[in-house]
Write a protein that holds these residues in place. Structure first.
Motif, short mmCIF file in Angstrom:
data_model
loop_
_atom_site.label_atom_id
_atom_site.label_comp_id
_atom_site.label_asym_id
_atom_site.label_seq_id
_atom_site.Cartn_x
_atom_site.Cartn_y
_atom_site.Cartn_z
N ILE A 42 37.21 0.80 -20.15
CA ILE A 42 37.70 0.90 -22.01
C ILE A 42 37.60 1.68 -22.78
O ILE A 42 38.24 1.75 -23.35
CB ILE A 42 36.95 -0.88 -22.00
N GLU A 43 36.31 2.36 -22.40
CA GLU A 43 35.85 3.07 -23.22
C GLU A 43 36.94 4.50 -23.40
O GLU A 43 36.97 3.99 -24.77
CB GLU A 43 34.55 2.97 -23.55
N ARG A 44 36.91 4.61 -22.09
CA ARG A 44 37.71 5.96 -22.11
C ARG A 44 39.66 5.48 -22.59
O ARG A 44 39.96 6.82 -23.69
CB ARG A 44 37.74 6.63 -20.73
N GLU A 45 39.39 4.26 -22.21
CA GLU A 45 41.26 4.43 -22.45
C GLU A 45 41.61 3.71 -24.43
O GLU A 45 41.81 4.36 -24.90
CB GLU A 45 41.88 2.92 -22.31
N LEU A 46 40.05 3.22 -24.93
CA LEU A 46 40.33 2.75 -26.25
C LEU A 46 40.10 4.21 -27.42
O LEU A 46 40.88 4.67 -28.41
CB LEU A 46 39.55 2.18 -26.68
N THR A 47 39.29 5.07 -26.98
CA THR A 47 39.16 6.03 -27.42
C THR A 47 39.93 7.32 -27.11
O THR A 47 40.49 7.61 -28.70
CB THR A 47 37.84 6.80 -26.63
N ALA A 48 41.43 6.68 -26.11
CA ALA A 48 41.95 8.11 -25.81
C ALA A 48 43.34 6.74 -27.17
O ALA A 48 44.54 8.13 -27.33
CB ALA A 48 42.67 7.71 -24.79
N GLN A 49 43.38 6.21 -27.44
CA GLN A 49 44.48 5.60 -28.28
C GLN A 49 43.65 5.58 -29.62
O GLN A 49 44.79 6.58 -30.37
CB GLN A 49 44.44 3.74 -27.89
N LEU A 50 42.34 5.79 -29.86
CA LEU A 50 42.40 6.18 -31.43
C LEU A 50 42.75 7.58 -31.65
O LEU A 50 42.92 8.24 -32.65
CB LEU A 50 40.56 6.70 -31.49
N GLU A 51 42.61 8.63 -30.73
CA GLU A 51 42.73 9.77 -30.45
C GLU A 51 44.28 10.28 -30.51
O GLU A 51 44.89 11.15 -31.59
CB GLU A 51 42.05 10.91 -29.82
N THR A 52 44.78 9.49 -30.03
CA THR A 52 46.51 9.83 -29.91
C THR A 52 46.92 8.82 -31.41
O THR A 52 47.72 9.87 -32.48
CB THR A 52 47.06 8.66 -29.25
N PHE A 53 46.09 8.30 -32.05
CA PHE A 53 46.76 7.92 -33.22
C PHE A 53 46.18 8.90 -34.38
O PHE A 53 46.76 9.25 -34.92
CB PHE A 53 45.80 6.23 -34.03
N LEU A 54 45.06 9.52 -34.00
CA LEU A 54 44.95 10.60 -35.25
C LEU A 54 45.37 12.05 -34.52
O LEU A 54 45.98 12.45 -35.53
CB LEU A 54 43.63 11.20 -34.50
N SER A 55 45.68 12.20 -33.88
CA SER A 55 46.94 13.28 -33.41
C SER A 55 48.76 13.33 -34.07
O SER A 55 49.21 14.76 -34.38
CB SER A 55 46.97 13.32 -31.63
N PHE A 56 48.35 11.84 -34.26
CA PHE A 56 50.20 12.28 -35.71
C PHE A 56 49.77 12.79 -37.18
O PHE A 56 50.45 12.68 -37.78
CB PHE A 56 49.87 10.80 -35.53
N LEU A 114 45.53 6.86 -20.49
CA LEU A 114 45.07 6.70 -19.89
C LEU A 114 45.73 7.16 -18.35
O LEU A 114 46.06 5.48 -18.29
CB LEU A 114 43.72 7.49 -19.86
N ALA A 115 45.51 7.80 -17.09
CA ALA A 115 45.91 7.70 -16.25
C ALA A 115 45.78 6.86 -15.01
O ALA A 115 45.76 6.56 -14.10
CB ALA A 115 46.89 8.66 -15.72
N ASP A 116 44.16 7.15 -15.77
CA ASP A 116 42.69 6.55 -14.57
C ASP A 116 42.07 5.45 -14.78
O ASP A 116 40.83 5.90 -14.91
CB ASP A 116 41.45 8.33 -13.94
N VAL A 117 42.62 4.88 -15.37
CA VAL A 117 41.86 3.41 -15.76
C VAL A 117 41.76 2.36 -15.36
O VAL A 117 42.66 1.22 -15.15
CB VAL A 117 41.92 2.97 -16.98
N PRO A 118 42.17 3.05 -13.44
CA PRO A 118 42.65 1.65 -12.08
C PRO A 118 42.05 0.45 -12.95
O PRO A 118 42.38 -0.61 -12.51
CB PRO A 118 41.52 2.20 -11.25
N SER A 119 41.08 -0.37 -12.88
CA SER A 119 40.59 -1.65 -13.27
C SER A 119 40.92 -2.16 -14.40
O SER A 119 41.17 -3.37 -14.62
CB SER A 119 38.50 -1.50 -13.38
N LEU A 120 41.59 -1.34 -14.84
CA LEU A 120 42.13 -2.40 -16.31
C LEU A 120 43.89 -2.11 -16.11
O LEU A 120 44.79 -3.11 -16.65
CB LEU A 120 43.23 -1.01 -17.91
N VAL A 121 44.50 -2.07 -14.80
CA VAL A 121 45.75 -2.06 -14.55
C VAL A 121 46.64 -3.08 -13.26
O VAL A 121 45.27 -3.14 -12.61
CB VAL A 121 47.07 -1.01 -14.53
#
Length: 246
Positions: free
Chosen positions: A99-113, A71-78
């Protein structure tokens, strides 16, 4: 005596060199499982290899300390360069929503494959972090996924193995040392051994402090003596798929 063992190669997706090393350790060695980083340059290559080798159990390797977020909008992580901060202690100051939005996005990216993860673990063990574990637990329950054990033994109801061996890591590893790690595992227990086999390529050489050691791991994990010795000890190699059925 029977021990049910998952030998999991972390960092699948880091680079093509890492991916090919893991595949070699699976096809010609004792690795049964890998966990994929979905935010790294070798991710799509790893996903393709996973589809071509469906017997390799592939889980998700959550990342909060390496590369850039999904995600591009997780300022507290970068940091100021838009990259994850290297030290997990800085997660103490992160926004839990980021944290939750980023990890959810990572899991959804995995599923997208078109892949279904076998389980969850994380880079630098960040899933154990007090600010991260509640979110990982929520996602694991939502998607019915086992997790790598929490070394601090936080109470939870998630499926996992009985024993987690993280000591196969570092300089000077030998096949005798690898086999000795099973000495304290009891009959009937399930165990995961973490490993990091790889071939060295430019992204790994320039980006990771743990580099040449991975070639040594690969040599040990593909040594026919190791496979035979595990068989003689009653070690049955499985993945987290089989664990869910036990």
């Amino acid at each position: 005596m029977v021990i049910y063992c998952i030998i999991n190669a972390d960092d699948f997706g880091y680079s093509k060199g890492v991916n090919y090393g893991i595949l070699e350790a699976f096809q010609h060695g004792v690795v049964t499982s890998a966990t994929m980083m979905v935010n790294m340059p070798g991710t799509e290559h790893a996903a393709r290899l996973a589809k071509e080798n469906p017997e390799l159990g592939v889980g998700i390797h959550f990342v909060l300390t390496c590369g850039k977020p999904i995600l591009a909008d997780v300022p507290s992580l970068v940091n100021e360069d838009g990259e994850f901060r290297k030290r997990d202690v800085q997660l103490l100051y992160a926004d839990p929503d980021d944290i939750e939005r980023e990890l959810t996005a990572q899991l959804e990216t995995f599923l997208s494959f078109g892949l279904t993860p076998t389980h969850i673990d994380s880079h630098h063990h960040v899933h154990e972090h007090p600010c991260v574990f509640p979110i990982v637990q929520k996602l694991a329950e939502q998607y019915d996924l086992p997790i790598r054990p929490i070394r601090s033994e936080k109470p939870h109801r998630l499926r996992t193995v009985d024993v987690f061996i993280s000591q196969f890591y570092g300089h000077g590893l030998t096949k005798e040392y690898f086999l000795s790690l099973f000495d304290e595992v009891n009959d009937g227990q399930t165990v995961e051994v973490m490993c990091h086999p790889a071939y060295i390529d430019v992204p790994l050489f320039t980006g990771s402090s743990y580099c040449s050691e991975r070639i040594n791991e690969l040599s040990i994990l593909t040594d026919p003596y190791v496979r035979k010795a595990l068989e003689n000890r009653g070690v049955r190699l499985i993945t987290y798929r089989e664990l869910k059925q036990m």
